[in-house]
Scaffold this motif. Structure first.
Motif, PDB file in Angstrom:
ATOM      1  N   GLY A   1      39.372  42.442  31.053  1.00  0.00           N
ATOM      2  CA  GLY A   1      40.682  41.503  30.468  1.00  0.00           C
ATOM      3  C   GLY A   1      41.895  41.818  30.106  1.00  0.00           C
ATOM      4  O   GLY A   1      42.655  41.111  29.987  1.00  0.00           O
TER       5      GLY A   1
ATOM      6  N   ARG B   1      37.838  40.119  37.876  1.00  0.00           N
ATOM      7  CA  ARG B   1      37.931  39.064  38.779  1.00  0.00           C
ATOM      8  C   ARG B   1      38.933  39.584  40.010  1.00  0.00           C
ATOM      9  O   ARG B   1      38.435  39.794  41.184  1.00  0.00           O
ATOM     10  CB  ARG B   1      38.463  37.889  38.410  1.00  0.00           C
ATOM     11  CG  ARG B   1      37.176  37.109  37.560  1.00  0.00           C
ATOM     12  CD  ARG B   1      35.725  36.940  38.087  1.00  0.00           C
ATOM     13  NE  ARG B   1      35.887  36.620  39.396  1.00  0.00           N
ATOM     14  CZ  ARG B   1      34.661  36.265  39.769  1.00  0.00           C
ATOM     15  NH1 ARG B   1      33.440  36.222  39.426  1.00  0.00           N
ATOM     16  NH2 ARG B   1      34.629  35.570  41.199  1.00  0.00           N
ATOM     17  N   LEU B   2      40.153  40.105  39.648  1.00  0.00           N
ATOM     18  CA  LEU B   2      41.326  40.277  40.575  1.00  0.00           C
ATOM     19  C   LEU B   2      40.685  41.687  41.217  1.00  0.00           C
ATOM     20  O   LEU B   2      40.739  42.170  42.371  1.00  0.00           O
ATOM     21  CB  LEU B   2      42.545  40.751  40.000  1.00  0.00           C
ATOM     22  CG  LEU B   2      43.699  41.105  40.636  1.00  0.00           C
ATOM     23  CD1 LEU B   2      43.725  40.199  41.841  1.00  0.00           C
ATOM     24  CD2 LEU B   2      44.936  41.372  39.652  1.00  0.00           C
TER      25      LEU B   2
ATOM     26  N   ARG C   1      42.849  45.610  33.600  1.00  0.00           N
ATOM     27  CA  ARG C   1      41.472  45.383  33.484  1.00  0.00           C
ATOM     28  C   ARG C   1      41.129  43.960  33.977  1.00  0.00           C
ATOM     29  O   ARG C   1      39.948  43.650  33.352  1.00  0.00           O
ATOM     30  CB  ARG C   1      40.734  45.930  32.172  1.00  0.00           C
ATOM     31  CG  ARG C   1      41.456  47.129  31.555  1.00  0.00           C
ATOM     32  CD  ARG C   1      40.198  48.422  32.314  1.00  0.00           C
ATOM     33  NE  ARG C   1      40.562  49.516  31.594  1.00  0.00           N
ATOM     34  CZ  ARG C   1      39.529  50.418  31.509  1.00  0.00           C
ATOM     35  NH1 ARG C   1      38.527  50.230  31.890  1.00  0.00           N
ATOM     36  NH2 ARG C   1      40.060  51.705  31.118  1.00  0.00           N
ATOM     37  N   ASP C   2      41.731  43.534  34.715  1.00  0.00           N
ATOM     38  CA  ASP C   2      41.151  42.027  35.126  1.00  0.00           C
ATOM     39  C   ASP C   2      40.093  42.498  36.155  1.00  0.00           C
ATOM     40  O   ASP C   2      40.330  42.522  37.264  1.00  0.00           O
ATOM     41  CB  ASP C   2      42.354  41.163  35.978  1.00  0.00           C
ATOM     42  CG  ASP C   2      42.030  39.897  36.128  1.00  0.00           C
ATOM     43  OD1 ASP C   2      40.760  39.576  36.380  1.00  0.00           O
ATOM     44  OD2 ASP C   2      43.043  39.065  36.246  1.00  0.00           O
TER      45      ASP C   2
END
Length: 241
Positions: free
Chosen positions: A181, A188-189, A185-186
């Motif tokens: 996150g 989901r993306l 570091r996302d």
């Protein structure tokens, strides 16, 4: 893997194999880790999926009932559902294996290997060995055509892609730990982009095989497509490269 056909050009089944497609999930029967009971269950699973696959390719997925599959495999309808909770999973029977390979590639990667490098290694390795999950092989046009002709199979395929994306997001979060996150570091993306890239490569290979291109040529080009795909992903997702 060979493309076996019956008289008249009809796809044939050989121990669960159709057009180079082996109907199994998990360990191979000869794996020493399997007990006698597990080997018997695996053979039953292969027989059911093999007979189902032949019927689906011959007549179309939506025109074959589970009861007909059970009769062909000489088991009860309840037994079919014990092994395959959904009719679609009789044909798309490698979805669980795909999730397992994805999980092992990321979790068991080398200490100096990034998640993207592990996934690159996995996809190129499956293609090199002409694994059914690579989507390229002799006779695979029968498989792709059956999927495209069935709204139910296409819907299950889309659902499987979403399942893979969800699983990969969890794996990427584990890989980066407390940094998930954070900048770049996302998870989901990242998972969405990675699965979309692999899916696009698959779709291109399927289209070429359906168009009659030689399998060896498709495999060579597919390897290059996958390399370009992962090169692009590494530039777009440096936090996972």
């Amino acid at each position: 893997m060979t493309d076996q056909t019956r008289r008249g050009g009809e796809p044939a089944t050989d121990g669960g194999r159709i057009g180079g497609r082996q109907a199994e999930t998990g360990f191979a029967e000869e794996d020493g880790r399997l007990t006698l009971r597990e080997r018997k269950k695996l053979r039953t699973r292969q027989r059911i999926s093999g007979e189902a696959t032949l019927l689906f390719i011959r007549r179309g997925f939506d025109h074959v009932t589970v009861a007909e599959v059970a009769r062909a495999a000489e088991v009860s309808t309840m037994t079919v559902f014990n092994y395959f909770p959904r009719k679609e999973d009789l044909f798309l029977d490698r979805i669980p294996e795909g999730r397992e390979l994805l999980t092992r590639a990321v979790r068991e990667r080398g200490a100096d290997e990034s998640p993207l490098a592990a996934l690159r290694r996995l996809t190129l390795g499956l293609l090199a060995e002409r694994h059914p999950l690579a989507g390229v092989g002799e006779g695979f046009e029968h498989f792709w055509r059956t999927v495209l002709d069935s709204p139910a199979l296409r819907a299950r395929g889309r659902e499987a892609v979403e399942e893979m994306e969800d699983a990969l997001a969890v794996l990427l979060a584990e890989a980066v730990g407390g940094e998930a996150g954070g900048p770049g570091r996302d998870v989901r993306l990242a998972a969405a982009l990675i699965i979309a890239g692999i899916r696009a490569a698959f779709a291109g290979a399927a289209a070429r095989q359906l168009g009659g291109d030689p399998v060896d040529e498709v495999a060579v080009e597919q390897a290059e497509v996958l390399r370009r795909t992962f090169d692009a992903l590494e530039r777009a997702l440096p936090g996972f490269a």
